[in-house]
Design a protein around this motif. Structure first.
Motif, PDB file in Angstrom:
ATOM      1  N   ASN A  23      42.349  11.486  38.380  1.00 30.54           N
ATOM      2  CA  ASN A  23      41.021  11.956  37.700  1.00 30.54           C
ATOM      3  C   ASN A  23      40.220  11.674  38.945  1.00 30.54           C
ATOM      4  OD1 ASN A  23      39.736   9.048  37.980  1.00 30.54           O
ATOM      5  ND2 ASN A  23      41.731   8.516  36.720  1.00 30.54           N
ATOM      6  N   ASP A  24      38.919  11.942  38.698  1.00 36.97           N
ATOM      7  CA  ASP A  24      37.739  11.917  39.722  1.00 36.97           C
ATOM      8  C   ASP A  24      37.043  10.568  39.683  1.00 36.97           C
ATOM      9  OD1 ASP A  24      36.731  12.574  37.279  1.00 36.97           O
ATOM     10  OD2 ASP A  24      35.261  14.302  37.929  1.00 36.97           O
ATOM     11  N   ARG A  77      44.112   3.522  48.013  1.00 36.30           N
ATOM     12  CA  ARG A  77      45.571   3.805  48.053  1.00 36.30           C
ATOM     13  C   ARG A  77      46.182   2.276  48.178  1.00 36.30           C
ATOM     14  NH1 ARG A  77      47.467   8.728  47.456  1.00 36.30           N
ATOM     15  NH2 ARG A  77      49.524   8.082  48.486  1.00 36.30           N
ATOM     16  N   ALA A  78      45.552   1.541  49.225  1.00 35.61           N
ATOM     17  CA  ALA A  78      46.147   0.113  49.477  1.00 35.61           C
ATOM     18  C   ALA A  78      45.857  -0.803  48.701  1.00 35.61           C
ATOM     19  CB  ALA A  78      45.461  -0.239  50.899  1.00 35.61           C
ATOM     20  N   LEU A 137      40.660   3.402  40.804  1.00 35.41           N
ATOM     21  CA  LEU A 137      40.802   3.850  39.290  1.00 35.41           C
ATOM     22  C   LEU A 137      41.194   5.253  39.090  1.00 35.41           C
ATOM     23  CD1 LEU A 137      37.371   2.165  38.039  1.00 35.41           C
ATOM     24  CD2 LEU A 137      39.683   1.428  37.283  1.00 35.41           C
ATOM     25  N   GLY A 138      41.037   6.215  40.508  1.00 31.34           N
ATOM     26  CA  GLY A 138      41.275   7.482  40.417  1.00 31.34           C
ATOM     27  C   GLY A 138      42.575   7.592  40.151  1.00 31.34           C
ATOM     28  N   VAL A 151      43.404   6.553  32.566  1.00 35.27           N
ATOM     29  CA  VAL A 151      41.867   6.480  33.108  1.00 35.27           C
ATOM     30  C   VAL A 151      41.205   7.827  32.895  1.00 35.27           C
ATOM     31  CG1 VAL A 151      40.053   5.913  34.468  1.00 35.27           C
ATOM     32  CG2 VAL A 151      42.043   4.493  34.356  1.00 35.27           C
ATOM     33  N   ALA A 152      39.944   7.771  32.035  1.00 40.49           N
ATOM     34  CA  ALA A 152      39.479   9.107  31.776  1.00 40.49           C
ATOM     35  C   ALA A 152      37.931   8.796  31.962  1.00 40.49           C
ATOM     36  CB  ALA A 152      39.470   9.361  30.228  1.00 40.49           C
ATOM     37  N   VAL A 153      37.530   9.993  32.913  1.00 40.41           N
ATOM     38  CA  VAL A 153      35.849   9.845  33.139  1.00 40.41           C
ATOM     39  C   VAL A 153      35.292  10.907  32.317  1.00 40.41           C
ATOM     40  CG1 VAL A 153      34.167  10.326  35.227  1.00 40.41           C
ATOM     41  CG2 VAL A 153      36.546   9.195  35.394  1.00 40.41           C
ATOM     42  N   GLY A 154      34.291  10.489  31.489  1.00 40.91           N
ATOM     43  CA  GLY A 154      33.404  11.232  30.522  1.00 40.91           C
ATOM     44  C   GLY A 154      32.189  12.065  31.215  1.00 40.91           C
ATOM     45  N   ALA A 155      31.746  12.821  30.534  1.00 43.49           N
ATOM     46  CA  ALA A 155      30.469  13.438  30.695  1.00 43.49           C
ATOM     47  C   ALA A 155      29.214  12.313  30.679  1.00 43.49           C
ATOM     48  CB  ALA A 155      29.923  14.453  29.716  1.00 43.49           C
TER      49      ALA A 155
END
Lengths: 334, 190
Positions: free
Chosen positions: A117-118, A203-204, A247-248, A253-257
């Motif tokens: 996710n972003d 990533r680490a 978190l990406g 995990v969801a990132v909303g508007a």
């Protein structure tokens, strides 16, 4: 009946007369264990990272430390990690958005090749308030919907290894480096030293969460909560940037508007479902990468505690907002 | 309560060495019976027999995950056992509801105690407690019963469940509050 000990006493009397474990059952259980030990006396399924850390409790070095390669078999993928922390083969590509399996048997999967996710963009503009030596970062976390409730206030010195103050409804605590009520330092009890030693590479960081996961319930949600706890303490911007990047990679995990906090500030929601009971929602100020609010959403109907009462699925519970300021002295309010 | 380095080594052993099997066998000797007591109260004696064995087999295969810095071996074992219990969650709730229906007699360990405090009241409260336990959220019930039935402290329950100590205390508080409320209602209704 008001006393906790009376309540516990009553519960203790329930089924108190159950028979003890029989000798045959005890013997058979022991024999099964010893048979398993005999079958694989020396092999250890995973590298003893935890034990190495335990043997050097003050060394908050990042993994891996001693082994030439560490092989982690987690869920559906295999990652081989070199001593430099670089992955040799790549784990399976990003899987389905939601973690696989029931939540109580859900480890953190190996890190996918690409983010799922972003969330990482939430850290792109992360900045810190300027706290000069002698000053304190002031964080006020206010529960919403409970006007009479006192907010939780934290004072963090410019040198984060100094003495912090935290004042909540339960009283005031002081702690060096933000270590308030524990001798154990780690994800659940991060102090300034722990956060300073965390890698700034998403990533680490993810790999460290994988290595540090307790093989228990809903590891992705647990990792989300560990990160949320660090973000709530407004850790330095470079670490916040990395944490959002991590978190990406987390499944679920969801990132909303863009939305607004309960008190009307612009924010971007980022969320995960926790053990199938709650959705944890954090509200991030996209201009600073600071948490400015959050809440939980009930995912299932649940008894409310009132006789016959029900908290229906979809109800928002535990809403809060957060403010930040710089003050001149510990205990001062802006 | 034990203390000192030796005690700590016993409570937080190293399970990564060549002697891990021996260490785990020692843990079995120390903890299998109390663990069985806890599990048999949550389900039944026969299932508890299996779950104790499964807990130690899971501990053996997952011993690399045990981190002495995070908690005692005892808490770790109760955490494994509580995870295994989840396969039987529905049965546990059915059992608690049956306990509430069947009356408090089966709940009361010491009949003299019941005589002393008015048997009807005691049974009523115990029925209400069983009914409320069945209705609690599972994660709240886990913390409450780890404290009340396994004698773990809230901090140890947090270690067992791999949750933050504050979360464990919150869950425990909620469980006790719910019980207290139900019991008050039950007393008012009489």
């Amino acid at each position: 009946m008001t006393d906790d000990s009376e309540i516990d006493g009553l519960v203790r009397r329930l089924r108190a007369g159950r028979p003890e474990m029989s000798e045959p059952a005890f013997t058979e259980g022991r024999a099964r264990l010893l048979a398993a030990v005999d079958r694989a006396p020396g092999s250890l399924p995973e590298p003893p990272l935890a034990a190495r850390r335990a043997a050097r409790p003050t060394a908050r070095r990042l993994l891996p430390l001693a082994a030439a390669v560490a092989i982690a078999i987690l869920g559906g993928g295999v990652v081989v990690v070199s001593v430099t922390g670089e992955e040799i083969p790549v784990a399976p590509p990003a899987g389905p958005e939601q973690p696989a399996g029931p939540w109580y048997e859900r480890p953190l999967p190996a890190i996918p090749a690409e983010p799922r996710n972003d969330a990482g963009r939430l850290g792109e503009n992360a900045t810190d308030l300027v706290v000069a030596p002698g000053e304190y970062l002031y964080i006020e976390r206010r529960p919403r919907g409970r006007d009479t409730a006192e907010p939780a206030r934290t004072w963090i010195p410019a040198d984060r290894s100094g003495t912090w103050q935290r004042t909540t409804e339960d009283g005031t605590m002081f702690g060096d480096g933000g270590r308030f009520d524990t001798k154990v330092v780690g994800w659940w009890h991060p102090d300034a030293g722990f956060t300073a030693a965390l890698p700034r590479d998403p990533r680490a960081l993810y790999r460290q969460l994988v290595a540090d996961q307790w093989p228990r319930e809903d590891a992705p949600a647990a990792a989300f909560r560990k990160i949320a706890q660090l973000l709530a303490d407004a850790v330095p911007a470079d670490l916040r940037r990395a944490l959002f990047g991590t978190l990406g990679y987390l499944p679920g995990v969801a990132v909303g508007a863009e939305t607004t906090t309960g008190d009307g500030r612009t924010a971007v929601p980022i969320s995960i479902d926790d053990q199938g009971f709650h959705r944890i929602v954090l509200l991030v100020d996209p201009a600073t990468g600071l948490l400015v609010g959050g809440h939980q959403v009930q995912l299932v109907d649940a008894p409310s505690g009132r006789e016959g009462g029900l908290v229906p699925a979809g109800t928002i519970v535990g809403e809060w907002t957060a403010d930040y300021a710089v003050v001149g002295r510990m205990g001062d309010k802006p | 309560m034990t203390s000192g380095p030796g005690a700590d080594q016993h409570e937080r052993p190293d399970l990564t060495g060549a002697d891990a099997g021996t260490v785990l066998a020692g843990l079995y000797d120390a903890h299998a019976r109390p663990l069985h007591r806890y599990l048999s109260r949550r389900l039944d004696t026969e299932t508890a027999d299996d779950l104790v064995a499964e807990t130690f087999l899971a501990a053996w295969t997952g011993r690399a995950h045990y981190d002495p810095a995070r908690g005692t071996a005892r808490a770790w074992l109760y955490g494994i056992a509580t995870n295994l219990l989840r396969r039987h969650a529905r049965r546990e709730v059915r059992g608690l509801r049956a306990l509430a229906r069947d009356g408090g007699r089966a709940c009361i360990a010491d009949p003299l105690d019941a005589v002393a405090v008015d048997r009807a009241d005691a049974e009523g409260r115990l029925r209400a407690a069983a009914r409320t336990l069945a209705a609690l959220r599972r994660e709240e019930r886990d913390v409450l019963l780890l404290v009340a039935w396994a004698d773990l402290t809230p901090a140890e329950a947090a270690e067992a469940l791999d949750i933050h100590p504050r979360t464990a205390r919150t869950r425990l508080h909620r469980a006790r509050t719910t019980l207290r409320r139900k019991l008050r209602t039950q007393e008012t209704d009489r």
